[in-house]
Design a protein around this motif. Structure first.
Motif, PDB file in Angstrom:
ATOM      1  N   CYS A  37      18.567  82.191 135.976  1.00  0.00           N
ATOM      2  CA  CYS A  37      19.370  82.510 137.171  1.00  0.00           C
ATOM      3  C   CYS A  37      19.729  81.282 138.003  1.00  0.00           C
ATOM      4  O   CYS A  37      20.591  81.352 138.875  1.00  0.00           O
ATOM      5  N   TRP A  74      15.640 105.092 145.170  1.00  0.00           N
ATOM      6  CA  TRP A  74      14.668 104.018 144.918  1.00  0.00           C
ATOM      7  C   TRP A  74      15.400 102.693 144.704  1.00  0.00           C
ATOM      8  O   TRP A  74      15.053 101.676 145.309  1.00  0.00           O
ATOM      9  N   ASN A 108      18.150  90.593 145.012  1.00  0.00           N
ATOM     10  CA  ASN A 108      17.590  91.693 145.781  1.00  0.00           C
ATOM     11  C   ASN A 108      17.930  91.459 147.268  1.00  0.00           C
ATOM     12  O   ASN A 108      17.671  90.363 147.780  1.00  0.00           O
ATOM     13  N   MET A 149      14.978  99.645 147.293  1.00  0.00           N
ATOM     14  CA  MET A 149      14.131  98.529 146.854  1.00  0.00           C
ATOM     15  C   MET A 149      14.923  97.286 146.492  1.00  0.00           C
ATOM     16  O   MET A 149      14.371  96.189 146.465  1.00  0.00           O
ATOM     17  N   GLY A 205       7.611  91.411 138.779  1.00  0.00           N
ATOM     18  CA  GLY A 205       8.525  91.505 139.924  1.00  0.00           C
ATOM     19  C   GLY A 205       7.949  90.971 141.224  1.00  0.00           C
ATOM     20  O   GLY A 205       8.612  90.227 141.944  1.00  0.00           O
ATOM     21  N   GLN A 206       6.690  91.319 141.503  1.00  0.00           N
ATOM     22  CA  GLN A 206       6.133  90.913 142.809  1.00  0.00           C
ATOM     23  C   GLN A 206       5.941  89.406 142.902  1.00  0.00           C
ATOM     24  O   GLN A 206       6.209  88.794 143.932  1.00  0.00           O
ATOM     25  N   HIS A 266      21.656  83.294 144.747  1.00  0.00           N
ATOM     26  CA  HIS A 266      21.522  84.138 143.564  1.00  0.00           C
ATOM     27  C   HIS A 266      21.302  85.569 144.045  1.00  0.00           C
ATOM     28  O   HIS A 266      20.525  85.821 144.973  1.00  0.00           O
ATOM     29  N   ASN A 314      21.971  92.132 139.379  1.00  0.00           N
ATOM     30  CA  ASN A 314      21.592  90.737 139.130  1.00  0.00           C
ATOM     31  C   ASN A 314      22.256  90.283 137.824  1.00  0.00           C
ATOM     32  O   ASN A 314      21.899  90.759 136.752  1.00  0.00           O
ATOM     33  N   ARG A 367      11.984 100.914 133.299  1.00  0.00           N
ATOM     34  CA  ARG A 367      12.732 101.128 134.546  1.00  0.00           C
ATOM     35  C   ARG A 367      12.529 100.004 135.556  1.00  0.00           C
ATOM     36  O   ARG A 367      13.322  99.834 136.473  1.00  0.00           O
ATOM     37  N   THR A 394      14.084 107.341 137.318  1.00  0.00           N
ATOM     38  CA  THR A 394      14.418 106.531 138.493  1.00  0.00           C
ATOM     39  C   THR A 394      15.373 107.329 139.378  1.00  0.00           C
ATOM     40  O   THR A 394      15.736 108.451 139.027  1.00  0.00           O
TER      41      THR A 394
HETATM   42  O1  UT7 Z   1      16.789  86.978 138.808  1.00  0.00           O
HETATM   43  C1  UT7 Z   1      15.522  86.452 138.775  1.00  0.00           C
HETATM   44  C2  UT7 Z   1      14.823  86.689 140.013  1.00  0.00           C
HETATM   45  N1  UT7 Z   1      14.342  88.060 140.046  1.00  0.00           N
HETATM   46  C3  UT7 Z   1      13.967  88.543 141.218  1.00  0.00           C
HETATM   47  O2  UT7 Z   1      14.108  87.893 142.212  1.00  0.00           O
HETATM   48  C4  UT7 Z   1      13.297  89.913 141.272  1.00  0.00           C
HETATM   49  C5  UT7 Z   1      12.161  89.866 142.276  1.00  0.00           C
HETATM   50  N2  UT7 Z   1      11.430  91.116 142.359  1.00  0.00           N
HETATM   51  C6  UT7 Z   1      11.925  92.240 142.941  1.00  0.00           C
HETATM   52  O3  UT7 Z   1      13.058  92.263 143.366  1.00  0.00           O
HETATM   53  C7  UT7 Z   1      11.015  93.414 143.118  1.00  0.00           C
HETATM   54  O4  UT7 Z   1       9.701  93.047 142.710  1.00  0.00           O
HETATM   55  C8  UT7 Z   1      11.441  94.677 142.321  1.00  0.00           C
HETATM   56  C9  UT7 Z   1      12.684  95.298 142.958  1.00  0.00           C
HETATM   57  C10 UT7 Z   1      11.709  94.327 140.899  1.00  0.00           C
HETATM   58  C11 UT7 Z   1      10.332  95.741 142.390  1.00  0.00           C
HETATM   59  O5  UT7 Z   1       9.932  95.972 143.731  1.00  0.00           O
HETATM   60  P1  UT7 Z   1       8.378  96.007 144.097  1.00  0.00           P
HETATM   61  O6  UT7 Z   1       8.257  96.219 145.536  1.00  0.00           O
HETATM   62  O7  UT7 Z   1       7.761  94.763 143.546  1.00  0.00           O
HETATM   63  O8  UT7 Z   1       7.918  97.317 143.340  1.00  0.00           O
HETATM   64  P2  UT7 Z   1       6.771  97.480 142.239  1.00  0.00           P
HETATM   65  O9  UT7 Z   1       7.144  96.831 140.953  1.00  0.00           O
HETATM   66  O10 UT7 Z   1       5.450  97.129 142.840  1.00  0.00           O
HETATM   67  O11 UT7 Z   1       6.816  99.065 142.033  1.00  0.00           O
HETATM   68  C12 UT7 Z   1       6.508  99.993 143.095  1.00  0.00           C
HETATM   69  C13 UT7 Z   1       6.543 101.374 142.513  1.00  0.00           C
HETATM   70  C14 UT7 Z   1       5.659 101.527 141.273  1.00  0.00           C
HETATM   71  O12 UT7 Z   1       5.116 102.839 141.284  1.00  0.00           O
HETATM   72  P3  UT7 Z   1       3.606 103.089 141.760  1.00  0.00           P
HETATM   73  O13 UT7 Z   1       2.768 102.279 140.823  1.00  0.00           O
HETATM   74  O14 UT7 Z   1       3.531 102.617 143.181  1.00  0.00           O
HETATM   75  O15 UT7 Z   1       3.443 104.559 141.603  1.00  0.00           O
HETATM   76  C15 UT7 Z   1       6.644 101.429 140.135  1.00  0.00           C
HETATM   77  O16 UT7 Z   1       6.198 102.108 138.966  1.00  0.00           O
HETATM   78  O17 UT7 Z   1       7.859 101.713 142.096  1.00  0.00           O
HETATM   79  C16 UT7 Z   1       7.849 102.132 140.732  1.00  0.00           C
HETATM   80  N3  UT7 Z   1       9.109 101.728 140.107  1.00  0.00           N
HETATM   81  C17 UT7 Z   1      10.183 102.517 140.114  1.00  0.00           C
HETATM   82  N4  UT7 Z   1      10.401 103.754 140.607  1.00  0.00           N
HETATM   83  C18 UT7 Z   1      11.626 104.284 140.442  1.00  0.00           C
HETATM   84  C19 UT7 Z   1       9.393 100.568 139.485  1.00  0.00           C
HETATM   85  N5  UT7 Z   1      10.669 100.592 139.063  1.00  0.00           N
HETATM   86  C20 UT7 Z   1      11.180 101.798 139.444  1.00  0.00           C
HETATM   87  C21 UT7 Z   1      12.431 102.384 139.305  1.00  0.00           C
HETATM   88  N6  UT7 Z   1      12.620 103.626 139.824  1.00  0.00           N
HETATM   89  N7  UT7 Z   1      13.475 101.782 138.691  1.00  0.00           N
END
Ligand code: UT7
Length: 373
Positions: A117, A37, A259, A41, A221-222, A256, A286, A156, A33
């Motif tokens: 949460c 990022w 993000n 993000m 996450g999404q 909460h 979080n 991650r 990571t």
């Molecule tokens: O407390 C309870 C409530 N929780 C929330 O509200 C969390 C809500 N969700 C989120 O905040 C977001 O979904 C996240 C921040 C967790 C993730 O963001 P995202 O836009 O949904 O990213 P993603 O999971 O679709 O990942 C995008 C890319 C992926 O790579 P590829 O497949 O595009 O190559 C992941 O593998 O980012 C990659 N990725 C990372 N890269 C570097 C995922 N985690 C990491 C990381 N570092 N830590």
């Protein structure tokens, strides 16, 4: 049924986070990571991680003690301690009872509340209801979590998001109008698998299940992101209308802290300036049920809240659950105590500690003498 002319005010607040700060760069040493990022993000810059010997209850006791001090309350006058947590010290006994004992709140009932949460908002709503209904006068509500202990540290996509800490508020009955004016709680259990920690009686805890990461946090996450933005908008609007107010009457939303992108979307949907939504998640990540009280305490310390302000606490998370409370803030940012008041409080805390020690010694001695008999 609420009693007419009875209100539930927040009269004390406190927070505690572990001293160990872990930065995004630190995490990039052990995971694929990067600081870029995580910042882009999520908005998170660092999080606090509990050290050995630090637990949900120990952090909660520190936060609770500060809140009682701020409210100038003797722990023995508390009627109830509610601990909102999804990372309790044990499955049994409940963490609130450990806190109740640690604080010397010998006359208080105690229970845990687990809605992840959303836990703090649920707990404040329950406490306000019990006070307005005339059942209790003084309740300590704590949101406390040791999220680092339920992470899969090789995933991650989740482990970079969470942190540990505790925040507490005291709620007291009063005939002065204000305090918690309205609450709206909700749940959609069909989304339970979107965000879960499998630890429990349904999943056998074996070396294999632990090694496979089955007992650790998993999140879609999404999906959760979409749910969070929708619910922040809807719940904030609903609770504001329930209190007979308009969105323009809200001085600060304390959501909460999951993000910053969620908060930006919510600001757009609610058509309010982003500055009216408080964020401190860059500091702590979080922290689940602890995040709203930690944010409240920071917002107060920064002078962002004044007496008479209308605040919305809004939470969303595992369950799936959500909740919002509308609070008319009734106290200034800080009360000042004289030297004699501080000395009296110090004495009172010491006496409570000694009483607690004697009580526990008595229980041990009587257990030992029964064992002999
Ligand atoms: O407390 C309870 C409530 N929780 C929330 O509200 C969390 C809500 N969700 C989120 O905040 C977001 O979904 C996240 C921040 C967790 C993730 O963001 P995202 O836009 O949904 O990213 P993603 O999971 O679709 O990942 C995008 C890319 C992926 O790579 P590829 O497949 O595009 O190559 C992941 O593998 O980012 C990659 N990725 C990372 N890269 C570097 C995922 N985690 C990491 C990381 N570092 N830590």
């Amino acid at each position: 049924m609420p009693q007419i002319g009875r209100y539930a005010h927040i009269t004390g607040w406190g927070a505690h986070v572990p001293s160990r700060a872990v930065t995004n760069d630190d995490l990039s040493q052990i995971l694929p990571t990067s600081d870029a990022w995580i910042r882009q993000m999520t908005g998170i810059v660092e999080r606090r991680i509990a050290e050995e010997g630090e637990y949900t209850s120990t952090m909660a006791i520190q936060a609770g003690r500060q809140a009682l001090k701020m409210a100038n309350l003797d722990p023995l006058t508390l009627d109830l301690v509610i601990c909102a947590t999804s990372t309790p010290d044990y499955l049994m006994p409940n963490t609130a009872s450990l806190i109740q004992d640690g604080l010397g709140a010998g006359k208080a009932a105690a229970f845990d509340l687990n809605t992840a949460c959303s836990g703090f908002v649920y707990a404040v709503s329950v406490a306000a209801g019990l006070i307005k209904g005339g059942l209790y006068e003084r309740i300590l509500v704590i949101g406390a979590e040791s999220m680092s202990r339920v992470m899969n540290w090789s995933d991650r996509s989740t482990c970079v998001l969470f942190g540990d800490g505790a925040g507490a508020v005291v709620l007291e009955a009063s005939d002065r109008p204000g305090g918690v004016l309205a609450s709206k709680l909700g749940s959609d259990g069909s989304g339970g698998d979107q965000l879960m920690v499998g630890l429990g009686t349904r999943l056998p805890i074996t070396e294999d299940s632990v090694a496979r990461g089955e007992t650790a946090m998993k999140m879609n996450g999404q999906q959760v992101f979409r749910f969070a933005t929708r619910i922040m908008n809807e719940a904030t609007r609903e609770v504001t209308a329930m209190a007979g107010l308009q969105l323009g009457d809200i001085d600060l939303i304390i959501p909460h802290q999951a993000n910053t992108r969620i908060l930006e979307v919510a600001a757009k949907q609610l058509s309010i300036p982003p500055g009216r939504i408080y964020a401190n998640l860059h500091r702590y990540g979080n922290t689940s049920a602890a995040s709203i009280p930690l944010a409240l305490v920071d917002a107060l310390a920064e002078g962002r809240i004044r007496a008479g302000d209308h605040l919305v606490f809004v939470g969303f998370g595992g369950g799936l659950t959500w909740g919002a409370c509308l609070v008319e803030w009734s106290y200034g940012p800080r009360r000042h105590w004289s030297v004699s008041q501080r000395a009296w409080r110090w004495m009172r805390d010491r006496v409570a500690g000694v009483k607690r020690g004697l009580h526990s010694l008595d229980r041990r001695l009587s257990g030992a003498s029964r064992g002999k008999g």
